[in-house]
Design an enzyme around this catalytic site. Structure first.
Site, PDB file in Angstrom:
ATOM      1  N   LYS A   1      12.317  -2.950  -6.635  1.00  0.00           N
ATOM      2  CA  LYS A   1      11.445  -1.802  -6.897  1.00  0.00           C
ATOM      3  C   LYS A   1      12.310  -0.578  -7.163  1.00  0.00           C
ATOM      4  CE  LYS A   1       7.626   0.766  -4.694  1.00  0.00           C
ATOM      5  NZ  LYS A   1       6.783   0.844  -3.480  1.00  0.00           N
TER       6      LYS A   1
ATOM      7  N   SER B   1       2.024   0.502  -4.402  1.00  0.00           N
ATOM      8  CA  SER B   1       2.864   1.041  -5.453  1.00  0.00           C
ATOM      9  C   SER B   1       3.887   0.044  -5.997  1.00  0.00           C
ATOM     10  CB  SER B   1       3.592   2.292  -4.939  1.00  0.00           C
ATOM     11  OG  SER B   1       4.410   1.978  -3.826  1.00  0.00           O
TER      12      SER B   1
ATOM     13  N   SER C   1       1.709  -0.910   0.182  1.00  0.00           N
ATOM     14  CA  SER C   1       2.265  -0.977  -1.175  1.00  0.00           C
ATOM     15  C   SER C   1       2.962  -2.277  -1.532  1.00  0.00           C
ATOM     16  CB  SER C   1       3.232   0.191  -1.397  1.00  0.00           C
ATOM     17  OG  SER C   1       2.534   1.406  -1.412  1.00  0.00           O
TER      18      SER C   1
END
Length: 465
Positions: free
Chosen positions: A74, A149, A173
């Site tokens: 990420k 996210s 997330s």
């Protein structure tokens, strides 16, 4: 699905494939992908590392289990010399000066990073639409959001672009996008994995965790990343979770929050499927208890009060002075203002303004301190619950993934989509999304430091649902 890590490891050792060919294949898939899951490729680094693995195998040297395994990161983790943008305008040209502890442990184990993955800017969102790289598309249905996210991380795993990915979970997330894309996603016990080198959103709930297609791969990656880190004072000592330990479940009693299921906000199909899953568990002789918990709107408001306060504080350092896309104004204060105004997204600005408000004089006692008090009550509630049950089962989300664009029109609806994940974040508990039970999966939660039990019960559910 069986462990992809073990399968690839065996293929490499048996010389059925080369690491270079494997990495090239994955990089090609990532280059061609149309899901907006990629922020930047680490192709030069990946191919260099792959060549070293191939050389070791050719020389008859033994390789570790993770050696040569391609993974994604990420885009909120530092990896020295690579772009770390947080999917933001402000940091779009920022290169990391060091490497995050969790990522370094994976590199030390020989895993090969392929890609920095798209996400909501600074982790601010539940759909991975709040990004300068374009909305992440759902792996199952590209018209829907990928979740957030850690949306790019979940989509890359679901589409086999990476074997596993490292996401970040503050209020759901990892778990929510894992549910949206039908894979496994773990938020470990807070402090089990070092946060050093992770761009902070809300420091008291930020967690580093893996996304993968099998429980065994989650276990392998978690073990490598876990442990105390002198660079992160919140880290804790943890014991290795063995393969044998998670094969057989010791869970005798589970609980679920009745108010989650009775909520008017829950999709009727998710509710029906969740209750059907409960009945299948009962049929296996496991006792099921209904538990009382805080209403979901209280959980959401408490979480966002604290998270916005922490992100306002954490992002105050981003003013273009030391790093980032600086925009010059008429004077120093004007430069700060225009740099932050032009470079932060609407969602990030919304959270900074909200956070500064709850921390401001006249509001902090009335709002922020009350939020801290409610969080303490939530933790006490969990302590009582885990005296009665071994694990807690819940839906991951109250609703199905929205269409791309819908969440941006209604931020409140986006916040409420976190209703079933944020409570476990406030409790700092280990929680795993499994791709069974409802259309967005189920969430398994255990007491602090009981990550092993979560994986155990996931294995049990895999066989009965």
């Amino acid at each position: 699905m069986d462990s992809q890590i073990k399968k690839i490891h065996q293929q490499l050792v048996a010389k059925e494939i080369t690491c270079t060919a494997l990495v090239q294949e994955k990089l090609e898939l990532l280059k061609q992908n149309k899901y907006n899951s990629v922020n930047s490729l680490l192709d030069t680094l990946a191919l260099e590392l792959a060549a070293k693995v191939d050389a070791k195998i050719a020389n008859g040297e033994e390789i570790g289990l993770l050696e040569g395994i391609p993974f994604g990161i990420k885009d909120v983790y530092m990896v020295q010399g690579t772009y770390t943008t947080a999917s933001s305008e402000l940091l779009k040209n920022y290169k990391s000066a060091y490497t995050a502890t969790a990522i370094q442990k994976l590199l030390n184990a020989g895993a090969i990073p392929l890609v920095k993955e798209n996400c909501d800017s600074f982790g601010h969102g539940s759909s991975s639409e709040n990004t300068i790289f374009g909305a992440v598309k759902n792996a199952v249905n590209p018209e829907l959001v990928g979740g957030g996210s850690s949306g790019g991380s979940a989509v890359n795993v679901a589409l086999d672009y990476t074997v596993f990915s490292i996401g970040g979970d503050t209020g759901g997330s990892i778990r929510q996008p894992a549910g949206y894309n039908h894979i496994y996603g773990l938020k470990p016990t807070y402090g089990r994995v070092s946060r050093f080198g992770l761009m902070a959103y809300a420091s008291s709930t930020d967690c580093v965790g893996p996304l993968a297609k099998s429980i065994e791969d989650i276990r392998i990656v978690l073990n490598v990343m876990s442990g105390k880190d002198p660079k992160d004072q919140t880290t804790i000592t943890s014991t290795e979770i063995t393969e044998e330990a998670v094969k057989f479940s010791t869970v005798k009693t589970i609980g679920y929050f009745k108010n989650f299921v009775d909520s008017e906000a829950i999709d009727s199909k998710i509710k029906a499927d969740f209750l059907a899953s409960i009945e299948k568990i009962k049929a296996k002789g496991i006792e099921v208890k209904e538990l009382d918990f805080f209403q979901s709107d209280i959980l959401v408001s408490t979480y966002y009060t604290l998270a916005m306060a922490e992100t306002a504080s954490n992002l105050s350092r981003l003013d273009g002075t030391n790093y980032g896309n600086r925009i010059e104004g008429e004077n120093l204060i004007d430069s700060y203002a225009v740099t932050r105004s032009e470079n932060f997204s609407e969602e990030t600005k919304r959270r900074i303004v909200g956070g500064n408000q709850v921390l401001s004089q006249g509001f902090s006692d009335e709002i922020y301190l009350k939020g801290l008090a409610v969080r303490d009550q939530i933790s006490e509630n969990f302590s009582k619950d885990f005296q009665e049950v071994d694990v807690i089962l819940s839906p991951v989300t109250p609703s199905t993934p929205p269409k791309i664009g819908d969440s941006l029109k209604d931020p409140l609806a986006m916040y409420l989509s976190d209703a079933y994940t944020v409570g476990f974040s406030l409790g700092q508990l280990p929680t795993l999304t499994v791709p069974q039970g409802t259309i967005t999966g189920l969430q398994i939660t255990a007491a602090k430091n009981n990550d092993e039990l979560v994986l155990q019960f996931a294995n049990f559910l895999k066989d009965i649902l």
